[in-house]
Design a protein around this motif. Structure first.
Motif, PDB file in Angstrom:
ATOM      1  N   SER A  77     -19.103   1.559  16.805  1.00  0.00           N
ATOM      2  CA  SER A  77     -18.688   1.608  18.209  1.00  0.00           C
ATOM      3  C   SER A  77     -17.203   1.318  18.328  1.00  0.00           C
ATOM      4  CB  SER A  77     -19.492   0.577  19.013  1.00  0.00           C
ATOM      5  OG  SER A  77     -19.263  -0.735  18.526  1.00  0.00           O
ATOM      6  N   ASP A  78     -16.706   1.380  19.536  1.00  0.00           N
ATOM      7  CA  ASP A  78     -15.294   1.149  19.830  1.00  0.00           C
ATOM      8  C   ASP A  78     -14.933  -0.307  19.518  1.00  0.00           C
ATOM      9  OD1 ASP A  78     -12.770   0.797  20.964  1.00  0.00           O
ATOM     10  OD2 ASP A  78     -13.227   2.058  22.695  1.00  0.00           O
ATOM     11  N   PRO A  79     -13.982  -0.555  18.622  1.00  0.00           N
ATOM     12  CA  PRO A  79     -13.617  -1.935  18.282  1.00  0.00           C
ATOM     13  C   PRO A  79     -13.080  -2.718  19.475  1.00  0.00           C
ATOM     14  CG  PRO A  79     -12.009  -0.399  17.394  1.00  0.00           C
ATOM     15  CD  PRO A  79     -13.173   0.416  17.871  1.00  0.00           C
ATOM     16  N   ALA A  80     -12.625  -2.022  20.513  1.00  0.00           N
ATOM     17  CA  ALA A  80     -12.152  -2.719  21.705  1.00  0.00           C
ATOM     18  C   ALA A  80     -13.287  -3.465  22.412  1.00  0.00           C
ATOM     19  CB  ALA A  80     -11.501  -1.728  22.669  1.00  0.00           C
ATOM     20  N   ASP A  81     -14.550  -3.069  22.127  1.00  0.00           N
ATOM     21  CA  ASP A  81     -15.701  -3.715  22.746  1.00  0.00           C
ATOM     22  C   ASP A  81     -16.269  -4.855  21.912  1.00  0.00           C
ATOM     23  OD1 ASP A  81     -15.587  -1.908  24.845  1.00  0.00           O
ATOM     24  OD2 ASP A  81     -17.000  -0.511  23.914  1.00  0.00           O
ATOM     25  N   TRP A  82     -15.753  -5.059  20.708  1.00  0.00           N
ATOM     26  CA  TRP A  82     -16.369  -6.032  19.796  1.00  0.00           C
ATOM     27  C   TRP A  82     -16.054  -7.467  20.224  1.00  0.00           C
ATOM     28  CZ3 TRP A  82     -14.751  -3.601  14.433  1.00  0.00           C
ATOM     29  CH2 TRP A  82     -15.412  -2.381  14.280  1.00  0.00           C
ATOM     30  N   GLU A  83     -17.062  -8.310  20.122  1.00  0.00           N
ATOM     31  CA  GLU A  83     -16.923  -9.741  20.407  1.00  0.00           C
ATOM     32  C   GLU A  83     -17.718 -10.515  19.360  1.00  0.00           C
ATOM     33  OE1 GLU A  83     -18.433 -10.257  24.333  1.00  0.00           O
ATOM     34  OE2 GLU A  83     -16.706  -9.319  25.307  1.00  0.00           O
ATOM     35  N   ASN A  84     -17.330 -11.740  19.130  1.00  0.00           N
ATOM     36  CA  ASN A  84     -18.080 -12.652  18.235  1.00  0.00           C
ATOM     37  C   ASN A  84     -18.439 -12.045  16.877  1.00  0.00           C
ATOM     38  OD1 ASN A  84     -18.096 -14.680  20.265  1.00  0.00           O
ATOM     39  ND2 ASN A  84     -19.812 -13.644  21.244  1.00  0.00           N
ATOM     40  N   PRO A  85     -17.481 -11.591  16.060  1.00  0.00           N
ATOM     41  CA  PRO A  85     -16.046 -11.720  16.282  1.00  0.00           C
ATOM     42  C   PRO A  85     -15.415 -10.421  16.779  1.00  0.00           C
ATOM     43  CG  PRO A  85     -16.431 -11.242  13.992  1.00  0.00           C
ATOM     44  CD  PRO A  85     -17.788 -11.252  14.655  1.00  0.00           C
ATOM     45  N   SER A  86     -14.254 -10.569  17.368  1.00  0.00           N
ATOM     46  CA  SER A  86     -13.403  -9.420  17.673  1.00  0.00           C
ATOM     47  C   SER A  86     -12.481  -9.190  16.478  1.00  0.00           C
ATOM     48  CB  SER A  86     -12.588  -9.685  18.933  1.00  0.00           C
ATOM     49  OG  SER A  86     -11.788 -10.846  18.755  1.00  0.00           O
ATOM     50  N   VAL A  87     -11.740  -8.098  16.506  1.00  0.00           N
ATOM     51  CA  VAL A  87     -10.754  -7.843  15.455  1.00  0.00           C
ATOM     52  C   VAL A  87      -9.394  -7.659  16.117  1.00  0.00           C
ATOM     53  CG1 VAL A  87     -12.402  -6.808  13.841  1.00  0.00           C
ATOM     54  CG2 VAL A  87     -11.209  -5.346  15.483  1.00  0.00           C
ATOM     55  N   PRO A  88      -8.326  -7.890  15.390  1.00  0.00           N
ATOM     56  CA  PRO A  88      -6.988  -7.746  15.982  1.00  0.00           C
ATOM     57  C   PRO A  88      -6.746  -6.321  16.473  1.00  0.00           C
ATOM     58  CG  PRO A  88      -6.874  -8.945  13.899  1.00  0.00           C
ATOM     59  CD  PRO A  88      -8.267  -8.395  13.997  1.00  0.00           C
ATOM     60  N   SER A  89      -6.146  -6.195  17.625  1.00  0.00           N
ATOM     61  CA  SER A  89      -5.913  -4.866  18.209  1.00  0.00           C
ATOM     62  C   SER A  89      -5.049  -3.967  17.330  1.00  0.00           C
ATOM     63  CB  SER A  89      -5.295  -5.004  19.607  1.00  0.00           C
ATOM     64  OG  SER A  89      -4.099  -5.752  19.568  1.00  0.00           O
ATOM     65  N   PRO A  90      -4.111  -4.499  16.512  1.00  0.00           N
ATOM     66  CA  PRO A  90      -3.365  -3.588  15.630  1.00  0.00           C
ATOM     67  C   PRO A  90      -4.263  -2.846  14.626  1.00  0.00           C
ATOM     68  CG  PRO A  90      -2.176  -5.648  15.864  1.00  0.00           C
ATOM     69  CD  PRO A  90      -3.534  -5.864  16.492  1.00  0.00           C
ATOM     70  N   TRP A  91      -5.487  -3.330  14.433  1.00  0.00           N
ATOM     71  CA  TRP A  91      -6.402  -2.658  13.511  1.00  0.00           C
ATOM     72  C   TRP A  91      -7.081  -1.443  14.146  1.00  0.00           C
ATOM     73  CZ3 TRP A  91      -9.760  -7.019  10.847  1.00  0.00           C
ATOM     74  CH2 TRP A  91      -8.908  -7.945  10.227  1.00  0.00           C
ATOM     75  N   PHE A  92      -7.046  -1.353  15.470  1.00  0.00           N
ATOM     76  CA  PHE A  92      -7.859  -0.351  16.173  1.00  0.00           C
ATOM     77  C   PHE A  92      -7.572   1.067  15.683  1.00  0.00           C
ATOM     78  CE2 PHE A  92      -8.654  -2.844  20.406  1.00  0.00           C
ATOM     79  CZ  PHE A  92      -9.283  -3.851  19.685  1.00  0.00           C
ATOM     80  N   HIS A  93      -6.301   1.390  15.536  1.00  0.00           N
ATOM     81  CA  HIS A  93      -5.932   2.758  15.174  1.00  0.00           C
ATOM     82  C   HIS A  93      -6.598   3.173  13.869  1.00  0.00           C
ATOM     83  CE1 HIS A  93      -3.404   5.840  13.208  1.00  0.00           C
ATOM     84  NE2 HIS A  93      -3.379   6.373  14.428  1.00  0.00           N
ATOM     85  N   GLN A  97      -9.555   6.027  13.110  1.00  0.00           N
ATOM     86  CA  GLN A  97      -9.316   7.112  12.161  1.00  0.00           C
ATOM     87  C   GLN A  97     -10.309   7.130  11.010  1.00  0.00           C
ATOM     88  OE1 GLN A  97      -6.912   9.590  12.449  1.00  0.00           O
ATOM     89  NE2 GLN A  97      -6.673   8.693  14.492  1.00  0.00           N
ATOM     90  N   GLU A  98     -10.796   5.951  10.601  1.00  0.00           N
ATOM     91  CA  GLU A  98     -11.504   5.858   9.333  1.00  0.00           C
ATOM     92  C   GLU A  98     -12.986   5.467   9.426  1.00  0.00           C
ATOM     93  OE1 GLU A  98     -10.244   6.648   6.461  1.00  0.00           O
ATOM     94  OE2 GLU A  98      -8.099   6.800   6.909  1.00  0.00           O
ATOM     95  N   MET A  99     -13.440   4.940  10.552  1.00  0.00           N
ATOM     96  CA  MET A  99     -14.832   4.509  10.600  1.00  0.00           C
ATOM     97  C   MET A  99     -15.770   5.681  10.299  1.00  0.00           C
ATOM     98  SD  MET A  99     -17.109   2.849  13.680  1.00  0.00           S
ATOM     99  CE  MET A  99     -16.323   1.245  13.619  1.00  0.00           C
ATOM    100  N   PRO A 100     -16.729   5.529   9.361  1.00  0.00           N
ATOM    101  CA  PRO A 100     -17.660   6.619   9.060  1.00  0.00           C
ATOM    102  C   PRO A 100     -18.514   6.972  10.277  1.00  0.00           C
ATOM    103  CG  PRO A 100     -17.715   4.938   7.346  1.00  0.00           C
ATOM    104  CD  PRO A 100     -16.926   4.362   8.475  1.00  0.00           C
ATOM    105  N   ALA A 101     -18.822   8.241  10.399  1.00  0.00           N
ATOM    106  CA  ALA A 101     -19.707   8.686  11.471  1.00  0.00           C
ATOM    107  C   ALA A 101     -21.113   8.145  11.239  1.00  0.00           C
ATOM    108  CB  ALA A 101     -19.742  10.213  11.522  1.00  0.00           C
ATOM    109  N   PHE A 102     -21.837   7.906  12.321  1.00  0.00           N
ATOM    110  CA  PHE A 102     -23.223   7.467  12.202  1.00  0.00           C
ATOM    111  C   PHE A 102     -24.040   8.502  11.439  1.00  0.00           C
ATOM    112  CE2 PHE A 102     -27.611   7.608  13.779  1.00  0.00           C
ATOM    113  CZ  PHE A 102     -28.025   6.339  13.417  1.00  0.00           C
ATOM    114  N   ASP A 103     -24.843   8.006  10.491  1.00  0.00           N
ATOM    115  CA  ASP A 103     -25.729   8.865   9.705  1.00  0.00           C
ATOM    116  C   ASP A 103     -27.093   8.188   9.673  1.00  0.00           C
ATOM    117  OD1 ASP A 103     -27.220  10.069   7.651  1.00  0.00           O
ATOM    118  OD2 ASP A 103     -25.421  10.565   6.503  1.00  0.00           O
ATOM    119  N   PRO A 104     -28.134   8.793  10.261  1.00  0.00           N
ATOM    120  CA  PRO A 104     -29.455   8.145  10.308  1.00  0.00           C
ATOM    121  C   PRO A 104     -29.984   7.730   8.940  1.00  0.00           C
ATOM    122  CG  PRO A 104     -29.446  10.098  11.689  1.00  0.00           C
ATOM    123  CD  PRO A 104     -28.155  10.113  10.918  1.00  0.00           C
ATOM    124  N   ARG A 105     -29.588   8.448   7.883  1.00  0.00           N
ATOM    125  CA  ARG A 105     -30.097   8.130   6.546  1.00  0.00           C
ATOM    126  C   ARG A 105     -29.301   7.037   5.858  1.00  0.00           C
ATOM    127  NH1 ARG A 105     -29.554  13.989   4.178  1.00  0.00           N
ATOM    128  NH2 ARG A 105     -27.642  13.702   5.389  1.00  0.00           N
TER     129      ARG A 105
END
Length: 275
Positions: A77-93, A97-105
């Motif tokens: 999901s969007d890292p801007a929505d993450w809590e407990n823990p959140s991640v630094p906003s400079p990481w968002f880009h 760009q790199e988070m793998p797409a959801f794959d049911p398998r």
């Protein structure tokens, strides 16, 4: 809880045959459709671990029944929505760009526990195609339950939860409370009082990875324990729920439609009272 702590708190070794006996005593029967939420540590020391529990559930239901578990992956999901823990906003880009797409398998469950994660990869289990709200299913109605899981309203009436509701299915809580009862989110949806928000996730569409935006509910499971206790109090002696121990875990088997409808009414009434 460590395995040593679980052993220390266990009175006996919990085996497959013991689990089958307890599942039958609580009311699980052949041909039933049931969504299961569980806590391994509350069951006691389980001989064979999560595989034993899944095998016992399948044995009681038989292939004429349908076993469902949540396979949620809220981290896709969007890292801007993450809590407990959140991640630094400079990481968002880089995440975008790199988070793998959801794959049911391949995509693992997130925060669902060992049983749900093990079930996801069991033979003949299939998983619905929603990046954060997928469900795994096995048995007679497997394909009907997980097919065409819409991106919008992923816990709504057209989701696997809604299909369990249409089939008058059941919820089994093994060592967990109403706060873990995902079906109550369907009650929030059906109340008509659920606020909607936008979410986004990386998925694979037409052979390529892309971020998609969809509508989701602003859910509030922190209210579920109070709603669940009100549900129990409203129907003393009712056949819509049964209490037993499965292994050492206090457990509840309840009619999914009953708790969903009660949740919807409860939220509507509270909303009217607050006006």
């Amino acid at each position: 809880m460590s395995e040593a702590e679980v052993i220390k708190r266990s009175k006996v070794a919990v085996t497959r045959s013991l689990l089958i006996r307890d599942l039958q005593r609580i009311g699980l029967v052949e041909g039933m459709t049931v969504i299961v939420h569980s806590s391994m540590s509350r069951i006691g020391w389980l001989c064979g671990g999560p595989v034993t529990l899944i095998s016992a559930l399948q044995s009681v239901l038989t292939p004429s029944g349908t076993l469902v578990m949540p396979a949620h992956s809220a981290d896709v999901s969007d890292p801007a929505d993450w809590e407990n823990p959140s991640v630094p906003s400079p990481w968002f880009h880089d995440i975008y760009q790199e988070m793998p797409a959801f794959d049911p398998r391949r995509t693992p469950t997130f925060g669902m526990g060992r049983v749900a994660e093990t079930f996801r990869s069991f033979p003949d289990v299939r998983r619905s195609n929603h990046p954060i709200y997928s469900f795994s299913a096995w048995g007679a109605d497997r394909d009907a339950l997980i097919s065409r899981h819409p991106l919008d309203d992923g816990l709504g009436k057209d989701s696997p939860l809604g299909k369990i509701y249409d089939r008058a299915g059941y919820v089994l809580l093994i060592g967990v409370g109403y706060g873990n009862n995902t079906s109550m989110h369907l009650g929030e949806y059906l109340s008509g009082k659920l606020e909607m928000v936008e979410r986004s996730s990386p998925v694979r569409m037409k052979g390529r990875r892309q971020w998609v935006t969809y509508q989701d509910g602003d859910y509030h499971e922190e209210n579920f324990e109070a709603i669940g206790k009100a549900f129990e109090a409203s129907q003393p002696g009712s056949a819509v729920f049964r209490f037993r121990r499965i292994g050492q875990a206090p457990s509840i088997l309840l009619a999914q439609r009953a708790i969903v409808d009660f949740t919807a009414r409860y939220i509507k009434e509270k909303s009217e009272e607050s006006k």
